[in-house]
Design an enzyme around this catalytic site. Structure first.
Site, PDB file in Angstrom:
ATOM      1  N   ARG A 252      -1.583   1.156  17.090  1.00 55.28           N
ATOM      2  CA  ARG A 252      -0.597   2.241  17.119  1.00 55.28           C
ATOM      3  C   ARG A 252      -1.312   3.445  17.718  1.00 55.28           C
ATOM      4  O   ARG A 252      -2.279   3.942  17.143  1.00 55.28           O
ATOM      5  CB  ARG A 252      -0.117   2.489  15.684  1.00 55.28           C
ATOM      6  CG  ARG A 252       0.261   3.894  15.367  1.00 55.28           C
ATOM      7  CD  ARG A 252       1.135   3.999  14.141  1.00 55.28           C
ATOM      8  NE  ARG A 252       0.497   3.825  12.841  1.00 55.28           N
ATOM      9  CZ  ARG A 252      -0.251   4.734  12.209  1.00 55.28           C
ATOM     10  NH1 ARG A 252      -0.512   5.889  12.773  1.00 55.28           N
ATOM     11  NH2 ARG A 252      -0.755   4.492  11.020  1.00 55.28           N
ATOM     12  N   HIS A 256       1.794   7.720  12.252  1.00 52.24           N
ATOM     13  CA  HIS A 256       2.602   6.769  11.478  1.00 52.24           C
ATOM     14  C   HIS A 256       4.080   7.122  11.618  1.00 52.24           C
ATOM     15  O   HIS A 256       4.914   6.271  11.902  1.00 52.24           O
ATOM     16  CB  HIS A 256       2.170   6.804  10.007  1.00 52.24           C
ATOM     17  CG  HIS A 256       3.083   6.064   9.094  1.00 52.24           C
ATOM     18  ND1 HIS A 256       3.123   4.690   9.055  1.00 52.24           N
ATOM     19  CD2 HIS A 256       4.014   6.498   8.204  1.00 52.24           C
ATOM     20  CE1 HIS A 256       4.049   4.321   8.172  1.00 52.24           C
ATOM     21  NE2 HIS A 256       4.594   5.396   7.647  1.00 52.24           N
ATOM     22  N   TYR A 265      -7.092  10.961   9.363  1.00 51.61           N
ATOM     23  CA  TYR A 265      -7.690   9.720   8.831  1.00 51.61           C
ATOM     24  C   TYR A 265      -8.306   8.813   9.883  1.00 51.61           C
ATOM     25  O   TYR A 265      -8.850   7.772   9.548  1.00 51.61           O
ATOM     26  CB  TYR A 265      -6.661   8.940   8.000  1.00 51.61           C
ATOM     27  CG  TYR A 265      -5.358   8.641   8.713  1.00 51.61           C
ATOM     28  CD1 TYR A 265      -4.233   9.428   8.482  1.00 51.61           C
ATOM     29  CD2 TYR A 265      -5.248   7.585   9.617  1.00 51.61           C
ATOM     30  CE1 TYR A 265      -3.035   9.175   9.128  1.00 51.61           C
ATOM     31  CE2 TYR A 265      -4.049   7.319  10.262  1.00 51.61           C
ATOM     32  CZ  TYR A 265      -2.956   8.122  10.008  1.00 51.61           C
ATOM     33  OH  TYR A 265      -1.767   7.846  10.656  1.00 51.61           O
TER      34      TYR A 265
HETATM   35  C1  LIG Z   1       7.903  -0.942  -1.174  1.00 50.15           C
HETATM   36  C2  LIG Z   1       7.355   0.271  -0.453  1.00 50.15           C
HETATM   37  N1  LIG Z   1       6.217   0.831  -0.890  1.00 50.15           N
HETATM   38  C3  LIG Z   1       5.703   1.927  -0.267  1.00 50.15           C
HETATM   39  C4  LIG Z   1       6.364   2.468   0.811  1.00 50.15           C
HETATM   40  C5  LIG Z   1       5.801   3.701   1.530  1.00 50.15           C
HETATM   41  N2  LIG Z   1       5.282   3.297   2.856  1.00 50.15           N
HETATM   42  C6  LIG Z   1       5.991   3.562   3.991  1.00 50.15           C
HETATM   43  S1  LIG Z   1       5.227   2.997   5.347  1.00 50.15           S
HETATM   44  C7  LIG Z   1       3.929   2.392   4.469  1.00 50.15           C
HETATM   45  C8  LIG Z   1       2.778   1.697   5.160  1.00 50.15           C
HETATM   46  C9  LIG Z   1       3.160   0.398   5.770  1.00 50.15           C
HETATM   47  O1  LIG Z   1       2.132  -0.073   6.590  1.00 50.15           O
HETATM   48  P1  LIG Z   1       2.260  -1.416   7.404  1.00 50.15           P
HETATM   49  O2  LIG Z   1       2.930  -2.463   6.581  1.00 50.15           O
HETATM   50  O3  LIG Z   1       0.909  -1.726   7.925  1.00 50.15           O
HETATM   51  O4  LIG Z   1       3.264  -1.077   8.594  1.00 50.15           O
HETATM   52  P2  LIG Z   1       3.155   0.002   9.750  1.00 50.15           P
HETATM   53  O5  LIG Z   1       3.756   1.278   9.200  1.00 50.15           O
HETATM   54  O6  LIG Z   1       1.716   0.142  10.135  1.00 50.15           O
HETATM   55  O7  LIG Z   1       3.981  -0.525  10.875  1.00 50.15           O
HETATM   56  C10 LIG Z   1       4.102   2.644   3.110  1.00 50.15           C
HETATM   57  C11 LIG Z   1       3.143   2.254   2.051  1.00 50.15           C
HETATM   58  C12 LIG Z   1       7.573   1.848   1.240  1.00 50.15           C
HETATM   59  N3  LIG Z   1       8.246   2.289   2.293  1.00 50.15           N
HETATM   60  N4  LIG Z   1       8.031   0.748   0.591  1.00 50.15           N
END
Ligand SMILES: Cc1ncc(C[n+]2csc(CCOP(=O)(O)OP(=O)(O)O)c2C)c(N)n1
Length: 354
Positions: A252, A256, A265
């Site tokens: 990416r 985020h 970070y």
């Molecule tokens: C069940 C849940 N827990 C926490 C969150 C908060 N949250 C939003 S994005 C994220 C990180 C996700 O990372 P990843 O799965 O690697 O996907 P990326 O955003 O890198 O595409 C989190 C913890 C959420 N949306 N849903």
């Protein structure tokens, strides 16, 4: 484990062939189709960030760097397959055929942008992490019971593999040989958490072993490699052999979301420095040049068409009729609870202003 799950590649970073065995599937027209979609979603992504910065939409989730993973996987799908994307996979949804107007309305906070696609079986983006994996398994099992050859694909990030739903979704798909592809985009971070701090597994592909299904690790910046890996996994699933877990190793480039500052970070200057070396669009452009199928006039013409398409859609988004205040309450539950009904009446009685 990295040796056991080598990174599949078809072209290197300079666009040169590493594996020509599927060359006949990559004729000029197909390659141009890949490039067109990658440019379209990159342009859309840049507009998304710009619109948010100008305060014209509330928030935006950028995916620059992940275009090859999203386009390669989406173009491998059959017309009748199911797509279960996350908030970062609007590039894949658009490539598969999601309506651009609805996508923009989604970022403008409109209920009309949160409906499933009309033309294709594209589910609304999952904001909760990994909850859509069991849903994808369920949809795939239903196709199996109906005796079709349709499959489902579920998109998710590296962070999602730490969630219970990831394990539940894969386990049940494995037991029932559901025709589903679990498509992971390992972009190295779950918001600010680097993948090494999240898991001791060296790869995500190896997690497939726990469920007795194939795990595949593919270069997510190589659109051809992604396309063939997903096509093969879909074909396996259609022939009754069950699910596959694919890890597309990607990057990416930006934040985020537009609400986040990645320089807090990670070394964002370093990302910007190497960006051009790893950019999936530039890699494809170099490949096309090697093959003598790159024409600047063609690129300019598709870029103009894409810009025009986007500008017209943005205009429609910005002149879309105003939402009804009751929208906020009407779509929470199928049957409203008395508390929601009470809140709605209170707001409506004040003319929707408090
Ligand atoms: C069940 C849940 N827990 C926490 C969150 C908060 N949250 C939003 S994005 C994220 C990180 C996700 O990372 P990843 O799965 O690697 O996907 P990326 O955003 O890198 O595409 C989190 C913890 C959420 N949306 N849903």
């Amino acid at each position: 484990m990295r040796e056991k799950y080598p990174l599949l590649q078809i072209i290197d970073q300079e666009g040169k062939w590493l594996d020509e065995s599927n060359e006949e599937g990559l004729l000029e027209e197909k390659v141009k189709q890949f490039y067109y979609h990658m440019l379209r979603i990159r342009t859309y992504d840049q507009k998304g960030v710009a619109l948010q910065r100008q305060g014209r939409i509330g928030t935006y989730v950028p995916f620059a760097g992940q275009e090859a993973a999203q386009v390669g996987s989406a173009l491998a799908l059959g017309n009748e397959d199911w797509m279960f994307p996350t908030y970062r996979d609007h590039g894949a949804s658009l490539t598969f055929g999601a309506d651009l107007d609805r996508m923009l309305l989604h970022w403008n906070g409109r209920i009309e942008g949160c409906l499933p696609s009309r033309e294709k079986k594209i589910m609304p983006a999952s904001i909760p992490i990994a909850t859509h994996l069991p849903h994808a398994t369920g949809a795939a099992m239903a196709e199996g019971y109906k005796g079709t050859r349709n499959a489902a694909i579920a998109y998710f990030g590296d962070g999602a593999t730490s969630e219970g739903d990831f394990h539940e979704g894969i386990n049940i798909a494995s037991v029932f040989k559901a025709p589903v592809v679990f498509f992971n985009q390992n972009n190295g971070y779950a918001i600010s958490l680097p993948v090494e701090k999240q898991m001791n597994s060296e790869t995500i592909a190896q997690k497939a072993e726990a469920y007795g299904i194939p795990g595949v690790r593919v270069d997510g910046m190589d659109v051809f490699a992604v396309y063939f890996a997903v096509s093969e996994a879909l074909e396996r699933s259609r022939s009754g052999k069950g699910p596959t877990l694919i890890e597309a190793v990607t990057m990416r480039f930006g934040a985020h979301t537009t609400a986040d500052d990645p320089s807090k970070y990670r070394d964002q200057a370093e990302v910007n420095r190497i960006r051009d070396q790893v950019d999936p669009l530039l890699r494809l452009e170099k490949h096309m040049k090697h093959r003598g199928i790159w024409e600047m006039a063609w690129r300019d013409s598709i870029e103009t068409a894409i810009q025009d398409e986007l500008e017209a859609a943005i205009k429609r988004m910005e002149t879309y009729e105003q939402p009804a205040v009751s929208d906020m309450f009407d779509h929470v539950f199928a049957e409203p609870t008395w508390t929601i009904e009470k809140q709605k009446q209170r707001i409506l009685s004040t003319g929707g202003s408090s």
